[in-house]
Design an enzyme around this catalytic site. Structure first.
Site, short mmCIF file in Angstrom:
data_model
loop_
_atom_site.label_atom_id
_atom_site.label_comp_id
_atom_site.label_asym_id
_atom_site.label_seq_id
_atom_site.Cartn_x
_atom_site.Cartn_y
_atom_site.Cartn_z
N SER A 197 3.42 -2.49 -6.82
CA SER A 197 4.87 -2.64 -6.97
C SER A 197 5.42 -4.02 -6.69
O SER A 197 6.59 -4.29 -6.96
CB SER A 197 5.60 -1.64 -6.06
OG SER A 197 5.59 -0.37 -6.65
N SER A 239 7.50 -1.18 -8.90
CA SER A 239 8.82 -0.69 -8.56
C SER A 239 9.79 -1.76 -8.09
O SER A 239 11.00 -1.55 -8.14
CB SER A 239 8.71 0.36 -7.45
OG SER A 239 8.33 -0.23 -6.22
N LYS A 289 14.97 -5.69 -0.98
CA LYS A 289 14.72 -4.46 -1.74
C LYS A 289 15.42 -3.30 -1.04
O LYS A 289 15.34 -3.18 0.18
CB LYS A 289 13.22 -4.21 -1.83
CG LYS A 289 12.82 -3.03 -2.73
CD LYS A 289 11.29 -2.89 -2.85
CE LYS A 289 10.87 -1.78 -3.80
NZ LYS A 289 9.41 -1.67 -3.95
#
Lengths: 492, 95
Positions: A182, A158, A78
């Site tokens: 998330s 997210s 990420k």
């Protein structure tokens, strides 16, 4: 070689160790898959040369019989994790071009254990969002589609890039972070497994900060076992993060075989919210039946302050974000937009560099922390947080874990994303409690909705008891026999 | 509680975020929607409840007071939008 991308992390590891294929072949297959799937916008930055160089080193180690725990396994990271020499943007304009001169603790542990980085994964800007639409570099598209429709679907957020990349087999597994859901909500939306460990299990050092008392590193995999393997690598004490915990990291994979016989699982009645779709209710009941059939005891429990978790979160998270994001001032790194004075330079830089959702949260956070409002908002929210934590403590006196749906619905289309912030925030209604109380949580794919899109079940556990969490998740996975077969890949 | 447009401008300035005039009304609406959402907390009795200060009950570790890092000025300024040698350059602050 494309079938190499279809392996689970565990199967790929075993295949490498049995010399069925090489790390270079495995990495090459993933590099090719990533290139062909650019339409999903899952990767913000691809690092194929780095990946192939690491794979070559892994092959040398494998040949010598010196394989480390994640030797030669290609992962996605990420883009909230700082990676030495590789652009790290948090999906924000304000960090465009930022190349850290250091490596986050979590990723450094992955490289220590032999993993291979394929690239940096897209996300909501500064991890603020539930659809991956707030990314300054465009939304991620889920590889899933509704039955009989070509309309694009969101992967959730997210960690939308992490979820979509794992679901579309663009990496074997991925890192992510979870501040209010998330990891777990996008895992549910994409039919992948996502785990958020206990607050303090993983170091936050080198991860771009959003809300420091809620942020937690975690992992995505195709299977529960994959998450267990990654977890053993990313957890552990880090002197550079004063909230990281000095606890031995168990062999989480070894715990999986213990099953759920005799475990007591609570089903919180407050999670049966108004207007919950029947198919979510049915899936939840299915999960209860599966766990009973596997030998667990399941009973209703009460977590009376559940209803207040999301409102309290929308005070705590923006407050901490407004403080953490104060560092983006156009002086030390990232974007600078000039102004007549230094104050005007700050204002212009931050006005231009932050997207709408980030700006909204900074303003809310600034307001609730401003003179005269601190007690009414932040202090009150932290008191409510203590009550939420107390609810869980009481349940965990008798129960080993809690079972809930992960999200109140399946994924929505990119064309019908809710346009008011509060409706969007409701996506996190079942996940946010774990962050407020610091507890570990996992989402496991459990079925499909009426449109053919994945749905997940969530398991919450006692602090630092990820082992039990993974056992319960494994029982659900065994019973659900979920097939990760998004249409995007089948057409390819 | 709700905010008026003057308050939106004030908090935007406090947060050092430039906001254009035409955005203020929209931002006001969004902020007020969120404030009315969090208003739900007024129903909770928190009398005598300690605010959470540590997510999990833990003591902060002490460490030796010693230098463990440093002499990396070039790394520190490497990402600066404007620098001179190992200094960050900003618009003139003192006339």
């Amino acid at each position: 070689m494309t079938e190499l991308t279809r392996l689970s992390l565990a199967a790929a590891r075993d295949g490498l160790n049995a010399k069925k294929f090489t790390a270079t072949e495995l990495t090459r297959a993933h590099v090719d898959a990533v290139e062909k799937a650019r339409a999903l916008n899952a990767y913000l930055k691809e690092t194929p040369e780095k990946a192939l160089a690491a794979a070559a080193e892994s092959d040398a180690r494998l040949a010598k019989g010196e394989a480390r725990p994640l030797e030669g396994l290609p992962l996605g990271i990420k883009d909230l994790y700082c990676t030495n020499g590789v652009e790290t943007t948090a999906a924000s304009r304000i960090l465009e071009g930022f190349k850290p001169h250091y490596e986050s603790t979590v990723t450094s542990q992955l490289w220590r254990d032999g993993a291979v980085m394929l690239g940096k994964l897209n996300l909501d800007e500064f991890a603020m969002g539930s659809s991956n639409e707030t990314s300054a570099y465009g939304p991620v598209v889920s590889p899933w589609r509704r039955k009989g429709s070509d309309a694009k679907i969101v992967p959730g957020g997210s960690s939308g890039g992490s979820a979509a990349a794992v679901a579309a087999h663009l990496c074997l597994a991925a890192t992510a972070t979870d501040t209010g859901g998330s990891i777990r909500q996008p895992a549910a939306f994409t039919g992948t497994v996502g785990i958020k460990p206990t607050y303090g299990r993983c170091s936050r050092w080198g991860i771009v900060a959003f809300a420091s008392s809620l942020d937690q590193a975690g992992a995505f995999g195709v299977k529960v076992r994959d998450c267990a393997i990654l977890l053993s690598s990313i957890c552990g004490l880090d002197p550079k993060d004063s909230t990281s915990v000095d606890l031995a990291v168990p062999d989480f994979e070894a715990a999986l075989k213990d099953g759920v016989r005799g475990l007591k699982i609570g089903v919180p009645k407050e999670y049966r919210v108004d207007g919950m779709p029947e198919e979510i209710e049915a899936l939840w009941q299915q999960g209860i039946d599966w766990l009973r059939a596997a030998g667990a005891e399941v009973a209703e429990v009460s977590l009376p302050h559940t209803h207040y978790a999301l409102p309290a979160y929308y005070i705590v998270a923006p407050a901490e974000a407004s403080s953490n994001l104060a560092r983006y001032d156009g002086v030390r790194y990232g974007l600078r937009v000039d102004g007549k004075s230094i104050i005007e330079m700050y204002e212009n830089t931050r006005g231009a560099g932050f997207g709408a959702e980030v700006r909204r949260r900074i303003l809310i956070g600034t307001y609730v922390l401003s003179a005269g409002y601190y007690d009414a908002y932040y202090r009150k929210a932290q008191q409510v947080r203590s009550l939420i934590r107390r609810d869980f403590d009481q349940v965990f006196e008798t129960f080993d874990a809690v079972l809930t749906p992960t999200a109140p619905s399946g994924a929505f289309g990119l064309d019908n994303v809710p346009d008011d912030p509060v409706t969007m925030y409701l996506n996190d209604i079942f996940t946010v409690t774990a962050n407020m109380a610091g507890l570990p949580g996992i989402s496991v794919p459990a079925g499909l909705d009426h449109q053919g899109l994945p749905l997940g079940l969530q398991v919450l556990g006692r602090p630092f008891d990820e082992g039990t969490l993974l056992r319960v998740a494994q029982a659900i996975e065994d019973a659900a026999q979920f097939k990760l077969a998004p249409p995007f890949n089948m057409r390819r | 509680m709700s905010v008026d447009q003057a308050t939106v401008r004030r908090i935007a300035h406090l947060a050092r975020v430039a906001v254009e005039d035409k955005e203020v009304e929209h931002l006001q609406g969004e902020i007020n929607a969120i404030l009315s959402f969090v208003e739900a907390l007024s129903a909770v009795d928190v009398e005598g409840v300690e605010p959470m200060t540590s997510v999990l009950p833990m003591h902060l570790r002490m460490r030796q007071d010693e230098v463990t890092d440093g002499f990396i000025a070039a790394d520190v300024v490497a990402n600066a939008p404007e620098r001179e040698d190992s200094f960050f350059v900003v618009p003139k602050v003192v006339e």
